[in-house]
Motif scaffolding. Structure first.
Motif, short mmCIF file in Angstrom:
data_model
loop_
_atom_site.label_atom_id
_atom_site.label_comp_id
_atom_site.label_asym_id
_atom_site.label_seq_id
_atom_site.Cartn_x
_atom_site.Cartn_y
_atom_site.Cartn_z
N ILE A 42 0.86 -1.18 0.00
CA ILE A 42 0.00 0.00 0.00
C ILE A 42 0.90 1.23 0.00
CG2 ILE A 42 -0.15 0.08 2.53
CD1 ILE A 42 -3.03 1.07 2.25
N VAL A 43 0.38 2.34 -0.54
CA VAL A 43 1.12 3.60 -0.50
C VAL A 43 0.62 4.40 0.69
CG1 VAL A 43 1.64 5.74 -1.72
CG2 VAL A 43 1.43 3.62 -3.00
N ILE A 44 1.51 4.70 1.63
CA ILE A 44 1.18 5.55 2.78
C ILE A 44 2.11 6.75 2.75
CG2 ILE A 44 1.01 5.71 5.30
CD1 ILE A 44 0.59 2.68 5.39
N LYS A 45 1.55 7.96 2.76
CA LYS A 45 2.33 9.20 2.72
C LYS A 45 3.33 9.20 1.56
CE LYS A 45 2.01 10.21 7.64
NZ LYS A 45 1.65 8.96 8.33
N CYS B 273 4.77 0.74 0.89
CA CYS B 273 4.91 0.02 2.16
C CYS B 273 4.37 -1.40 2.04
CB CYS B 273 4.12 0.72 3.27
SG CYS B 273 4.68 2.39 3.61
N LYS B 274 4.94 -2.29 2.84
CA LYS B 274 4.41 -3.64 2.99
C LYS B 274 3.51 -3.62 4.22
CE LYS B 274 5.78 -8.44 3.26
NZ LYS B 274 5.97 -9.09 1.98
N GLY C 99 2.15 -0.10 8.05
CA GLY C 99 3.03 -0.60 7.01
C GLY C 99 4.47 -0.25 7.29
N ILE C 100 5.37 -1.04 6.73
CA ILE C 100 6.80 -0.78 6.82
C ILE C 100 7.27 -0.37 5.42
CG2 ILE C 100 9.08 -1.74 7.37
CD1 ILE C 100 7.42 -1.88 9.81
N LYS D 81 8.24 2.74 9.89
CA LYS D 81 6.87 2.30 10.15
C LYS D 81 5.93 3.47 9.87
CE LYS D 81 4.35 -0.03 13.84
NZ LYS D 81 4.43 -0.47 15.22
N LEU D 82 4.90 3.24 9.05
CA LEU D 82 3.93 4.29 8.72
C LEU D 82 2.52 3.74 8.97
CD1 LEU D 82 5.54 5.36 5.34
CD2 LEU D 82 5.49 6.74 7.38
N GLU D 83 1.60 4.66 9.34
CA GLU D 83 0.23 4.25 9.60
C GLU D 83 -0.73 5.13 8.82
OE1 GLU D 83 -0.94 3.43 13.65
OE2 GLU D 83 1.16 3.51 14.28
N ASP D 84 -1.89 4.55 8.50
CA ASP D 84 -2.92 5.29 7.78
C ASP D 84 -4.29 4.71 8.13
OD1 ASP D 84 -3.93 7.20 6.10
OD2 ASP D 84 -3.39 6.19 4.23
#
Length: 160
Positions: free
Chosen positions: A33-36, A40-41, A62-63, A70-73
């Motif tokens: 997925i694309v976060i920011k 990311c996985k 996601g990483i 580490k990113l969150e959405d």
């Protein structure tokens, strides 16, 4: 249908073909997925049910596949998310330059000289040690959204 209803679709930019849309509710763990604006996985997905008229929301953790951050959405499950096209390609390692770039042999016999050594310490030492010992090494290059990085290493035996 008036133009006002469709004006939001014209925001496709040069990076549009690097991703494809997928409904948020269908993205699973270990997917991408694309976060920011980073590929990311997905390591964790949780769905929350909301009140009377709200949307169910998907919480993605996601990483980043390139820098490990580490990113969150949080996205409504009925909305579309961007999913990056992630490709893995194997190349044979020919040379390592002093400035940290690698020279790789592509399948059609050309060389690829625009990739840096990985920042991951263990992978970096494995590549340098194996190359120093004269082993035939094959590196796996992961590419997504216009970025490329060496992510794995295979030893195919000593050079003849």
């Amino acid at each position: 249908m008036s133009d006002e209803e469709h004006h939001f679709e014209s925001k496709a930019d040069a990076g549009a073909s690097k991703t494809y849309p997928q409904q948020a509710g269908t993205i699973r763990k270990n997917g991408y997925i694309v976060i920011k604006n980073r590929p990311c996985k997905v390591v964790e997905v949780s769905t929350s049910k909301t009140g009377k008229h709200g949307h169910a929301k998907c919480h993605f953790v996601g990483i980043d596949i390139f820098n490990g951050k580490k990113l969150e959405d949080i996205v409504p499950s009925s909305h579309n998310c961007d999913v990056p096209h992630v490709n893995r390609t194997d190349y044979q390692l020919i040379d390592i330059s002093e400035d940290g770039f690698v020279s790789l042999l592509t399948e059609n016999g050309n060389t690829k000289d625009d990739l840096r050594l990985p920042t991951d310490e263990t992978l970096l030492s494995q590549i340098k040690d194996g190359f120093g010992e004269g082993k035939d090494l094959v590196v796996t290059v992961m590419s997504a959204m216009g970025e490329e990085q060496i992510c794995a290493l295979k030893d195919i035996g000593p050079k003849n």
